[in-house]
Design a protein around this motif. Structure first.
Motif, PDB file in Angstrom:
ATOM      1  N   VAL A 199       0.854  -1.200   0.000  1.00  0.00           N
ATOM      2  CA  VAL A 199       0.000   0.000   0.000  1.00  0.00           C
ATOM      3  C   VAL A 199       0.885   1.244   0.000  1.00  0.00           C
ATOM      4  O   VAL A 199       1.821   1.357   0.786  1.00  0.00           O
ATOM      5  N   PRO A 200       0.624   2.166  -0.885  1.00  0.00           N
ATOM      6  CA  PRO A 200       1.479   3.359  -0.943  1.00  0.00           C
ATOM      7  C   PRO A 200       1.149   4.355   0.178  1.00  0.00           C
ATOM      8  O   PRO A 200       0.036   4.373   0.702  1.00  0.00           O
ATOM      9  N   ILE A 201       2.144   5.166   0.517  1.00  0.00           N
ATOM     10  CA  ILE A 201       1.922   6.229   1.504  1.00  0.00           C
ATOM     11  C   ILE A 201       1.935   7.580   0.792  1.00  0.00           C
ATOM     12  O   ILE A 201       2.456   7.713  -0.308  1.00  0.00           O
ATOM     13  N   ASP A 202       1.364   8.581   1.478  1.00  0.00           N
ATOM     14  CA  ASP A 202       1.342   9.936   0.905  1.00  0.00           C
ATOM     15  C   ASP A 202       2.550  10.753   1.327  1.00  0.00           C
ATOM     16  O   ASP A 202       2.898  11.725   0.678  1.00  0.00           O
ATOM     17  N   PHE A 203       3.119  10.395   2.467  1.00  0.00           N
ATOM     18  CA  PHE A 203       4.305  11.134   2.906  1.00  0.00           C
ATOM     19  C   PHE A 203       5.171  10.253   3.793  1.00  0.00           C
ATOM     20  O   PHE A 203       4.698   9.303   4.409  1.00  0.00           O
ATOM     21  N   PHE A 204       6.435  10.610   3.799  1.00  0.00           N
ATOM     22  CA  PHE A 204       7.415   9.926   4.630  1.00  0.00           C
ATOM     23  C   PHE A 204       7.759  10.842   5.801  1.00  0.00           C
ATOM     24  O   PHE A 204       8.181  11.984   5.599  1.00  0.00           O
ATOM     25  N   GLY A 205       7.541  10.370   7.011  1.00  0.00           N
ATOM     26  CA  GLY A 205       7.895  11.136   8.207  1.00  0.00           C
ATOM     27  C   GLY A 205       9.315  10.771   8.606  1.00  0.00           C
ATOM     28  O   GLY A 205       9.651   9.594   8.742  1.00  0.00           O
ATOM     29  N   HIS A 206      10.136  11.774   8.781  1.00  0.00           N
ATOM     30  CA  HIS A 206      11.567  11.564   8.939  1.00  0.00           C
ATOM     31  C   HIS A 206      12.018  12.126  10.287  1.00  0.00           C
ATOM     32  O   HIS A 206      11.969  13.337  10.513  1.00  0.00           O
ATOM     33  N   ASN A 207      12.408  11.253  11.200  1.00  0.00           N
ATOM     34  CA  ASN A 207      12.979  11.695  12.481  1.00  0.00           C
ATOM     35  C   ASN A 207      14.481  11.595  12.355  1.00  0.00           C
ATOM     36  O   ASN A 207      14.995  10.544  11.971  1.00  0.00           O
ATOM     37  N   SER A 208      15.176  12.665  12.678  1.00  0.00           N
ATOM     38  CA  SER A 208      16.617  12.582  12.522  1.00  0.00           C
ATOM     39  C   SER A 208      17.301  13.513  13.498  1.00  0.00           C
ATOM     40  O   SER A 208      16.944  14.682  13.624  1.00  0.00           O
ATOM     41  N   TYR A 209      18.285  12.976  14.186  1.00  0.00           N
ATOM     42  CA  TYR A 209      18.987  13.738  15.218  1.00  0.00           C
ATOM     43  C   TYR A 209      20.492  13.784  14.987  1.00  0.00           C
ATOM     44  O   TYR A 209      21.139  14.756  15.317  1.00  0.00           O
ATOM     45  N   THR A 210      21.036  12.674  14.464  1.00  0.00           N
ATOM     46  CA  THR A 210      22.483  12.568  14.373  1.00  0.00           C
ATOM     47  C   THR A 210      22.851  11.556  13.303  1.00  0.00           C
ATOM     48  O   THR A 210      21.998  11.114  12.528  1.00  0.00           O
ATOM     49  N   ARG A 211      24.133  11.213  13.231  1.00  0.00           N
ATOM     50  CA  ARG A 211      24.602  10.244  12.245  1.00  0.00           C
ATOM     51  C   ARG A 211      25.312   9.098  12.950  1.00  0.00           C
ATOM     52  O   ARG A 211      25.538   9.148  14.166  1.00  0.00           O
ATOM     53  N   ALA A 212      25.699   8.097  12.178  1.00  0.00           N
ATOM     54  CA  ALA A 212      26.540   7.022  12.701  1.00  0.00           C
ATOM     55  C   ALA A 212      27.791   6.935  11.836  1.00  0.00           C
ATOM     56  O   ALA A 212      27.693   6.946  10.610  1.00  0.00           O
ATOM     57  N   VAL A 213      28.947   6.863  12.478  1.00  0.00           N
ATOM     58  CA  VAL A 213      30.195   6.578  11.767  1.00  0.00           C
ATOM     59  C   VAL A 213      30.555   5.144  12.155  1.00  0.00           C
ATOM     60  O   VAL A 213      30.580   4.802  13.335  1.00  0.00           O
ATOM     61  N   VAL A 214      30.775   4.312  11.139  1.00  0.00           N
ATOM     62  CA  VAL A 214      30.785   2.871  11.377  1.00  0.00           C
ATOM     63  C   VAL A 214      32.044   2.220  10.812  1.00  0.00           C
ATOM     64  O   VAL A 214      32.530   2.594   9.750  1.00  0.00           O
ATOM     65  N   ARG A 215      32.559   1.247  11.555  1.00  0.00           N
ATOM     66  CA  ARG A 215      33.722   0.484  11.057  1.00  0.00           C
ATOM     67  C   ARG A 215      33.394  -1.002  11.044  1.00  0.00           C
ATOM     68  O   ARG A 215      32.471  -1.456  11.735  1.00  0.00           O
ATOM     69  N   ASN A 216      34.176  -1.710  10.289  1.00  0.00           N
ATOM     70  CA  ASN A 216      34.034  -3.153  10.236  1.00  0.00           C
ATOM     71  C   ASN A 216      34.352  -3.733  11.616  1.00  0.00           C
ATOM     72  O   ASN A 216      35.337  -3.354  12.238  1.00  0.00           O
ATOM     73  N   ASP A 217      33.491  -4.626  12.119  1.00  0.00           N
ATOM     74  CA  ASP A 217      33.723  -5.196  13.440  1.00  0.00           C
ATOM     75  C   ASP A 217      33.093  -6.586  13.502  1.00  0.00           C
ATOM     76  O   ASP A 217      31.932  -6.752  13.886  1.00  0.00           O
ATOM     77  N   PRO A 218      33.871  -7.608  13.129  1.00  0.00           N
ATOM     78  CA  PRO A 218      33.329  -8.971  13.049  1.00  0.00           C
ATOM     79  C   PRO A 218      32.817  -9.489  14.392  1.00  0.00           C
ATOM     80  O   PRO A 218      32.070 -10.477  14.423  1.00  0.00           O
ATOM     81  N   SER A 219      33.185  -8.825  15.508  1.00  0.00           N
ATOM     82  CA  SER A 219      32.723  -9.337  16.804  1.00  0.00           C
ATOM     83  C   SER A 219      31.241  -9.036  17.038  1.00  0.00           C
ATOM     84  O   SER A 219      30.628  -9.588  17.951  1.00  0.00           O
ATOM     85  N   VAL A 220      30.649  -8.163  16.245  1.00  0.00           N
ATOM     86  CA  VAL A 220      29.233  -7.836  16.441  1.00  0.00           C
ATOM     87  C   VAL A 220      28.384  -8.774  15.574  1.00  0.00           C
ATOM     88  O   VAL A 220      28.550  -8.801  14.357  1.00  0.00           O
ATOM     89  N   PRO A 221      27.495  -9.553  16.214  1.00  0.00           N
ATOM     90  CA  PRO A 221      26.710 -10.511  15.441  1.00  0.00           C
ATOM     91  C   PRO A 221      25.864  -9.851  14.351  1.00  0.00           C
ATOM     92  O   PRO A 221      25.464  -8.694  14.487  1.00  0.00           O
TER      93      PRO A 221
END
Ligand code: GCO
Length: 454
Positions: A282-304
């Motif tokens: 089912v299509p929507i009429d609008f996308f509600g966007h909550n945003s506060y910050t970003r993520a800086v991410v690295r490779n980390d095989p220990s995280v499942p």
């Protein structure tokens, strides 16, 4: 000068449990947040939302404040157990009357109501029956939506089905820090599917009952940047983005889960019903966007599963929540959503910052929040200029309020609340925001900061 389009919606956002109080008044049933916050040790300062901002009794004063600030929209949520104490079955007409009065009062002030139908306060009775792990909860949600829409649909033109499915799933079923406080990845995937079913059923109900209204959903967005140029970190950033953003957005925006998401979650395939694939489209009429910050991410095989972890941005500014202040994330994510998914309209349904505000001589000089808002609004304006169909911005939040597990330790409001007396004091950021909303424009390099009451 950043000039916003005519008819742009300038609002603030709140949610029922965080501001209403009156947790057991006039027939309201308990929600999972009532039960959770009453459990010792769950909330940082030992507080509850029992009284919160007492908005249930003070809504007229709060609406008068919005009107005074010149805001033309308000996003609030309806408490499901206030309307249906058991989650399904008997309607509590006194609870529904409250929202009826609230909507009337907003309309009288020319403030457009944006109604969120689920902002995390699931009726405890439904949790006892399996919560979002049970498909019945999605069906009950559709019935509840029909009760609310039948009553308010003549005045409400914007509906948001769910707030941040990511938070429901990850905080509730992966990290176990929000109710029902489980750490069960299989349940998490099932819940995310049932939330999509609930959303789609609600859209259908709203289309039937309020055909002229606009229907959307609010997702949080955490734009992901790789910690380095290495192919490992870039791949890690893509996996992280897939599970944190695309997994939740894409069913709403494309009707499908991302294929890469299934690859990562292969061992947790949820139960689905015949017809779900169709239903999710089912299509929507609008996308509600909550945003506060970003993520800086690295490779980390220990995280499942995701095999990636966030890298703290030492030396950069952070808010009281410990969230990095990185305004470009807003421009980047609005552009990306527009380019990748072409939603008909976007609203920033939450953006804001917590800081340890203090009242001095009757004034709250929250310089950092003014800076945060200005920098983000500049990015919002630039995004519009670049072709993003952004039609409104809702600052989180109108009032300092109950910040979930942080209790009252984090102040997000543009209006200060003294929780002992319930006195409201408009912060400098409130006057700043008011100035932008009233003029529909913003000076890029300061100028509006000094705007105190005229
Ligand atoms: C969320 C919720 C809000 C929060 C706000 C600040 O985004 O987590 O929608 O209820 O209070 O975001 O954390």
């Amino acid at each position: 000068m950043v000039v916003f389009p005519q008819g742009f919606f300038w609002g603030t956002a709140t949610s029922a449990y965080q501001i209403e109080g009156a947790w057991n008044e006039e027939g309201k049933g308990p929600s999972i947040w009532d039960v959770f916050s009453h459990t010792p040790g769950k909330i940082l300062d030992g507080s509850t939302g029992d009284t919160a901002c007492d908005h249930y009794h003070r809504y007229q004063e709060d609406i008068a404040l919005m009107a005074r600030l010149g805001l033309n929209a308000y996003r609030f949520s309806v408490s499901w157990p206030r309307v249906l104490p058991e989650g399904q079955g008997t309607v509590n007409s006194l609870g529904l009357d409250f929202y009826d009065r609230l909507v009337d009062a907003l309309c009288e002030c020319g403030i457009e109501p944006f109604v969120t139908l689920y902002h995390w306060d699931l009726p405890q009775a439904l949790q006892d029956g399996g919560g979002w792990e049970a498909r019945n909860t999605a069906l009950a949600f559709a019935d509840y939506v029909s009760v609310v829409a039948s009553r308010l649909g003549d005045r409400v033109h914007h509906w948001i089905t769910l707030n941040e499915p990511l938070a429901v799933v990850v905080a509730g079923y992966v990290l176990g820090i929000h109710p029902p406080a489980k750490q069960q990845p299989h349940a998490a995937v099932q819940v995310s599917h049932h939330l999509n079913v609930a959303h789609s059923l609600a859209v259908q109900v709203l289309r039937g009952l309020c055909p002229a209204s606009k229907v959307g959903i609010t997702h949080v967005s955490l734009p992901v940047y790789p910690a380095s140029e290495s192919s490992e970190d870039q791949a890690a950033a893509q996996r992280f983005d897939c599970l944190v953003n695309r997994w939740f957005w894409e069913p709403s925006l494309t009707g499908q889960y991302p294929v890469e998401g299934w690859e990562l979650l292969a061992e947790f395939v949820p139960q689905t019903d015949a017809g779900d694939e169709e239903l999710l489209r089912v299509p929507i009429d609008f996308f509600g966007h909550n945003s506060y910050t970003r993520a800086v991410v690295r490779n980390d095989p220990s995280v499942p599963l995701v095999g990636a972890s966030q890298v703290p941005q030492v030396g950069r500014p952070h808010t009281g929540m410990g969230w990095e202040v990185y305004p470009d994330h807003l421009y980047d994510s609005l552009l990306r959503i527009t380019k990748d998914y072409r939603p008909p309209a976007i609203f920033v349904t939450e953006n804001g910052a917590a800081y340890p505000d203090e009242v001095q001589a009757g004034r709250v000089a929250d310089v950092q929040r003014v800076h945060y808002l200005r920098e983000h609004l500049v990015r919002a304006g630039r995004a519009i200029a670049a072709g993003v169909p952004l039609q409104g911005y809702f600052c989180w939040s109108l009032l300092d309020n109950f910040e979930w597990t942080y209790g009252y330790t984090q102040r997000f409001g543009i209006v200060y609340v003294d929780f002992d007396t319930q006195q409201r004091i408009v912060k400098d950021s409130g006057y700043f925001y008011s100035r932008i909303a009233s003029h529909n424009e913003l000076e890029e390099n300061g100028g509006n900061e000094t705007a105190l009451p005229e």
